[in-house]
Design a protein around this motif. Structure first.
Motif, mmCIF file in Angstrom:
data_model
loop_
_atom_site.group_PDB
_atom_site.id
_atom_site.type_symbol
_atom_site.label_atom_id
_atom_site.label_comp_id
_atom_site.label_asym_id
_atom_site.label_seq_id
_atom_site.Cartn_x
_atom_site.Cartn_y
_atom_site.Cartn_z
ATOM 1 N N GLN A 160 0.828 -1.202 0.000
ATOM 2 C CA GLN A 160 0.000 0.000 0.000
ATOM 3 C C GLN A 160 0.862 1.252 0.000
ATOM 4 O O GLN A 160 0.560 2.230 -0.688
ATOM 5 N N ASP A 163 2.169 1.826 -3.405
ATOM 6 C CA ASP A 163 1.116 2.335 -4.285
ATOM 7 C C ASP A 163 0.878 3.825 -4.053
ATOM 8 O O ASP A 163 0.649 4.586 -4.999
ATOM 9 N N PHE A 164 0.918 4.247 -2.791
ATOM 10 C CA PHE A 164 0.775 5.674 -2.492
ATOM 11 C C PHE A 164 1.886 6.471 -3.172
ATOM 12 O O PHE A 164 1.649 7.528 -3.755
ATOM 13 N N LYS A 166 3.695 5.667 -5.806
ATOM 14 C CA LYS A 166 3.556 5.660 -7.261
ATOM 15 C C LYS A 166 2.473 6.629 -7.724
ATOM 16 O O LYS A 166 2.574 7.218 -8.798
ATOM 17 N N ARG A 167 1.419 6.775 -6.903
ATOM 18 C CA ARG A 167 0.342 7.705 -7.260
ATOM 19 C C ARG A 167 0.634 9.121 -6.777
ATOM 20 O O ARG A 167 -0.166 10.029 -6.994
ATOM 21 N N LYS A 168 1.776 9.276 -6.088
ATOM 22 C CA LYS A 168 2.209 10.579 -5.564
ATOM 23 C C LYS A 168 1.172 11.192 -4.636
ATOM 24 O O LYS A 168 0.922 12.398 -4.637
ATOM 25 N N GLU A 169 0.559 10.330 -3.829
ATOM 26 C CA GLU A 169 -0.412 10.815 -2.855
ATOM 27 C C GLU A 169 0.305 11.236 -1.576
ATOM 28 O O GLU A 169 1.267 10.610 -1.148
ATOM 29 N N THR A 172 -1.223 8.864 3.536
ATOM 30 C CA THR A 172 -0.848 7.452 3.510
ATOM 31 C C THR A 172 -1.743 6.633 4.428
ATOM 32 O O THR A 172 -2.798 6.179 4.038
#
Length: 202
Positions: A160, A163-164, A166-169, A172
């Protein structure tokens, strides 16, 4: 419930039985050595090729099986120095080499399969492996379950986190201000909900 940690589950009958249990609504979680980063092509009907394709789709669609391919040296978060250091030329510093399956670990009648066999096609039919079947060992099953969840929850959180990134969120693992963060725990089709029901004894 069914939990498993296997190097390479290329035996089709075993894999089908495990996934069928999950599809019936039972708690099922798995750790394996590798899930392909991109969808593999069905280039032949060999057991290892079929396994790669099925496991890839299981990981993407059901999100109840994870592999080491998520964990790359240059993507480790702060504090995971050991993943960035002495692993030679390995692309992936995390490897799964446990070999066990535990059925109904949270009940009074668990069944454990463990030994040198990694449940691959070669392991089951060609190699000289050993495999123990242990029935009714509640304390031992609890130990296996605790060890599995220790590994699984760590790797799931890492997936997870990656994934955060990679999505540049920016957000978290912060809980929301309402109950939306727990919605997956009450979706009957979600692995989190199956785990909640199974582990609570419902």
């Amino acid at each position: 419930s069914v939990i498993f940690s296997l190097f390479s589950p290329t035996d089709a009958e075993l894999r089908d039985a495990i996934f069928e249990a999950a599809d019936r609504g039972l708690m099922m979680f798995g750790l394996i050595n590798k899930v392909d980063d991109t969808q593999p092509e069905m280039t032949s009907d060999r057991a290892d090729v079929t396994a790669r394709v099925e496991i890839y789709h299981r990981s993407k669609n059901n999100k109840d099986v994870y592999g080491h391919s998520y964990f790359k040296k240059d993507e480790a978060p702060d504090g995971f120095w050991w993943e960035k250091s002495g692993f030679g030329k390995r692309k992936h510093p995390v490897y799964i080499h446990h070999k066990f399956i535990v059925i109904d670990a949270e009940t009074d009648n668990p069944v454990i399969y463990t030994g040198s066999a990694n449940m691959s096609n070669n392991s089951n039919y060609n190699n000289d492996e050993n495999l123990l079947e242990i029935k009714g060992g509640k304390e031992l099953a609890s130990i296996y379950l605790a060890e599995f969840l220790r590994l699984y929850e760590h790797y799931r959180a890492r997936v997870q986190w990656d994934d955060f990134v990679k999505r540049k969120e920016k957000s978290t693992f912060k809980l929301g201000k309402d109950s939306s963060w727990a919605k997956d725990d009450y979706d009957p089709a979600n692995p989190k909900s199956k785990a909640r029901v199974s582990m609570s004894g419902q």
